[in-house]
Scaffold this motif. Structure first.
Motif, PDB file in Angstrom:
ATOM      1  N   SER A 117       0.814  -1.223   0.000  1.00 36.64           N
ATOM      2  CA  SER A 117       0.000   0.000   0.000  1.00 36.64           C
ATOM      3  C   SER A 117       0.844   1.268   0.000  1.00 36.64           C
ATOM      4  O   SER A 117       0.383   2.324  -0.434  1.00 36.64           O
ATOM      5  CB  SER A 117      -0.943   0.007   1.208  1.00 36.64           C
ATOM      6  N   ASP A 118       2.088   1.180   0.474  1.00 37.02           N
ATOM      7  CA  ASP A 118       2.947   2.365   0.532  1.00 37.02           C
ATOM      8  C   ASP A 118       3.826   2.517  -0.710  1.00 37.02           C
ATOM      9  O   ASP A 118       4.709   3.377  -0.756  1.00 37.02           O
ATOM     10  CB  ASP A 118       3.832   2.325   1.777  1.00 37.02           C
ATOM     11  N   CYS A 119       3.583   1.719  -1.723  1.00 34.19           N
ATOM     12  CA  CYS A 119       4.418   1.746  -2.920  1.00 34.19           C
ATOM     13  C   CYS A 119       4.226   3.053  -3.691  1.00 34.19           C
ATOM     14  O   CYS A 119       3.102   3.478  -3.965  1.00 34.19           O
ATOM     15  CB  CYS A 119       4.057   0.564  -3.825  1.00 34.19           C
ATOM     16  N   LYS A 120       5.339   3.691  -4.044  1.00 33.01           N
ATOM     17  CA  LYS A 120       5.267   4.936  -4.792  1.00 33.01           C
ATOM     18  C   LYS A 120       4.694   4.687  -6.184  1.00 33.01           C
ATOM     19  O   LYS A 120       4.831   3.603  -6.760  1.00 33.01           O
ATOM     20  CB  LYS A 120       6.652   5.575  -4.888  1.00 33.01           C
ATOM     21  N   ALA A 121       4.069   5.728  -6.737  1.00 29.46           N
ATOM     22  CA  ALA A 121       3.322   5.592  -7.983  1.00 29.46           C
ATOM     23  C   ALA A 121       4.153   5.017  -9.115  1.00 29.46           C
ATOM     24  O   ALA A 121       3.688   4.157  -9.867  1.00 29.46           O
ATOM     25  CB  ALA A 121       2.742   6.952  -8.379  1.00 29.46           C
ATOM     26  N   VAL A 122       5.385   5.473  -9.267  1.00 30.94           N
ATOM     27  CA  VAL A 122       6.202   5.028 -10.387  1.00 30.94           C
ATOM     28  C   VAL A 122       6.445   3.522 -10.331  1.00 30.94           C
ATOM     29  O   VAL A 122       6.424   2.833 -11.373  1.00 30.94           O
ATOM     30  CB  VAL A 122       7.541   5.801 -10.427  1.00 30.94           C
ATOM     31  N   TYR A 123       6.631   2.983  -9.129  1.00 27.48           N
ATOM     32  CA  TYR A 123       6.874   1.550  -9.009  1.00 27.48           C
ATOM     33  C   TYR A 123       5.572   0.757  -9.065  1.00 27.48           C
ATOM     34  O   TYR A 123       5.542  -0.356  -9.601  1.00 27.48           O
ATOM     35  CB  TYR A 123       7.649   1.268  -7.725  1.00 27.48           C
ATOM     36  N   ALA A 124       4.490   1.317  -8.534  1.00 26.21           N
ATOM     37  CA  ALA A 124       3.185   0.674  -8.657  1.00 26.21           C
ATOM     38  C   ALA A 124       2.798   0.541 -10.130  1.00 26.21           C
ATOM     39  O   ALA A 124       2.214  -0.469 -10.550  1.00 26.21           O
ATOM     40  CB  ALA A 124       2.134   1.469  -7.893  1.00 26.21           C
ATOM     41  N   HIS A 146      -5.210   6.698 -12.020  1.00 28.93           N
ATOM     42  CA  HIS A 146      -5.290   6.154 -10.665  1.00 28.93           C
ATOM     43  C   HIS A 146      -5.267   7.237  -9.585  1.00 28.93           C
ATOM     44  O   HIS A 146      -5.049   6.920  -8.406  1.00 28.93           O
ATOM     45  CB  HIS A 146      -4.139   5.169 -10.445  1.00 28.93           C
ATOM     46  N   ALA A 147      -5.521   8.460  -9.990  1.00 32.37           N
ATOM     47  CA  ALA A 147      -5.605   9.589  -9.049  1.00 32.37           C
ATOM     48  C   ALA A 147      -4.341   9.717  -8.191  1.00 32.37           C
ATOM     49  O   ALA A 147      -4.410   9.940  -6.980  1.00 32.37           O
ATOM     50  CB  ALA A 147      -6.847   9.460  -8.160  1.00 32.37           C
ATOM     51  N   ARG A 148      -3.184   9.586  -8.847  1.00 34.68           N
ATOM     52  CA  ARG A 148      -1.908   9.710  -8.139  1.00 34.68           C
ATOM     53  C   ARG A 148      -1.002  10.704  -8.868  1.00 34.68           C
ATOM     54  O   ARG A 148       0.192  10.473  -9.032  1.00 34.68           O
ATOM     55  CB  ARG A 148      -1.240   8.337  -8.017  1.00 34.68           C
ATOM     56  N   ILE A 149      -1.581  11.785  -9.290  1.00 29.41           N
ATOM     57  CA  ILE A 149      -0.889  12.724 -10.162  1.00 29.41           C
ATOM     58  C   ILE A 149       0.337  13.348  -9.492  1.00 29.41           C
ATOM     59  O   ILE A 149       1.302  13.728 -10.169  1.00 29.41           O
ATOM     60  CB  ILE A 149      -1.867  13.816 -10.655  1.00 29.41           C
ATOM     61  N   THR A 150       0.336  13.450  -8.170  1.00 24.65           N
ATOM     62  CA  THR A 150       1.499  14.036  -7.494  1.00 24.65           C
ATOM     63  C   THR A 150       2.737  13.164  -7.647  1.00 24.65           C
ATOM     64  O   THR A 150       3.861  13.630  -7.429  1.00 24.65           O
ATOM     65  CB  THR A 150       1.217  14.251  -5.997  1.00 24.65           C
TER      66      THR A 150
END
Length: 294
Positions: free
Chosen positions: A127-134, A259-263
């Motif tokens: 759940s704590d995986c950063k967007a780029v790696y997810a 995925h609403a993780r634009i930051t």
């Protein structure tokens, strides 16, 4: 009805993963599997309490190798040599089986004929995986994964094979990275098959720093250069790095937006540049290291 083996040996590699290993051990022994499970943990000099935790748990056979001597191939082959069963599963200490069906679903593709080679699990990020790696986990393992269109993809993090396969095609022992990619490419050349067991799921992810991303990309590319057909001149700065980086950024932006993780896009852009630069440098270093003609 699928007939499962009476026993399997699970080989787990461990180094300073006290934070994850207990959950992985527990999940292994909570499998919906009627046979015996032999767990062998090979630890390469942990100093974070992992060894004491493994010993206190008591369900695994612990093999310790000295700090600084870890090389993937020798350790993987050692695990197979120490295993008492013919069906062998490799599982990283920080890869936690998601449910009780993980083992059966992982074994399913290879059970009818060991000549079928090896199967590997789907991996889902924490759940704590950063967007780029997810995003990478989606690309590699997701239901609509890009990896199905790549020339080759495999992960040793959670996989199953038969002893006869390892005897016929041993894992190469001189590579510090990408040993799984090289091994499975040889398996395919020898007529074996590599299967993706999408219903066998392990929880596994890393939030690498920029330096770690560069290092891993460098190491993988250097190792894969031993057999790659891509000439170093085609892994150049202006096309491979800069144009490739721009394409990576567009894909990351689209995924983050969906995925609403634009930051996460800004860090993703830095990671992709580090990866591209690392792969370019590693590829060139690999051709030189393996003394291939340039």
């Amino acid at each position: 009805m699928q007939r499962y083996p009476q026993a399997v040996s699970i080989i787990m590699r461990s180094f300073n993963e006290c934070w994850a290993i207990q959950a992985s051990i527990d999940a292994v022994f909570q499998q919906d599997f009627d046979g015996e499970i032999e767990l062998i943990i090979i630890d390469s000099g942990s100093s974070d309490g992992s060894i004491q935790m493994i010993q206190d748990d008591g369900r695994a056979r612990l093999i310790e190798i000295p700090l600084g001597t870890y090389v993937p191939g020798p350790v993987l082959n050692l695990g197979a040599k120490e295993a008492t069963q013919d069906w062998i599963v490799y599982l990283n200490a920080d890869a936690e089986p998601q449910n009780a069906k993980w083992l059966k679903k992982l074994l399913d593709p290879c059970l009818n004929d060991p000549k079928r080679g090896v199967s590997f699990s789907r991996q889902v990020p924490r759940s704590d995986c950063k967007a780029v790696y997810a995003h990478d986990y989606d690309r590699c393992f997701g239901p609509e994964r890009e990896s199905v269109h790549w020339d080759h993809f495999f992960s040793m993090v959670s996989c199953a094979t038969h002893r006869s396969v390892l005897y016929a095609v041993p894992i190469r022992e001189d590579l510090h990275y990408a040993e799984d990619d090289e091994w499975t490419r040889r398996l395919i050349r020898e007529g074996y098959e590599v299967h993706y067991a999408i219903e066998s799921i392990a929880i596994h992810s890393h939030n690498y720093s920029l330096r770690e991303s560069y290092k891993r990309s460098f190491g993988d590319a250097k190792a894969m250069a031993a057999t790659s057909e891509v000439h170093p001149k085609n892994v150049n700065l202006h096309y491979y790095v800069l144009l490739g980086w721009m394409k990576d950024a567009v894909r990351d932006f689209q995924w983050c937006l969906k995925h609403a993780r634009i930051t996460g896009i800004f860090y993703a852009a830095m990671v992709r540049l580090a990866q591209r630069l690392g792969r370019r440098a590693g590829h060139h270093a690999g051709w030189k290291h393996y003394q291939r003609e340039i």
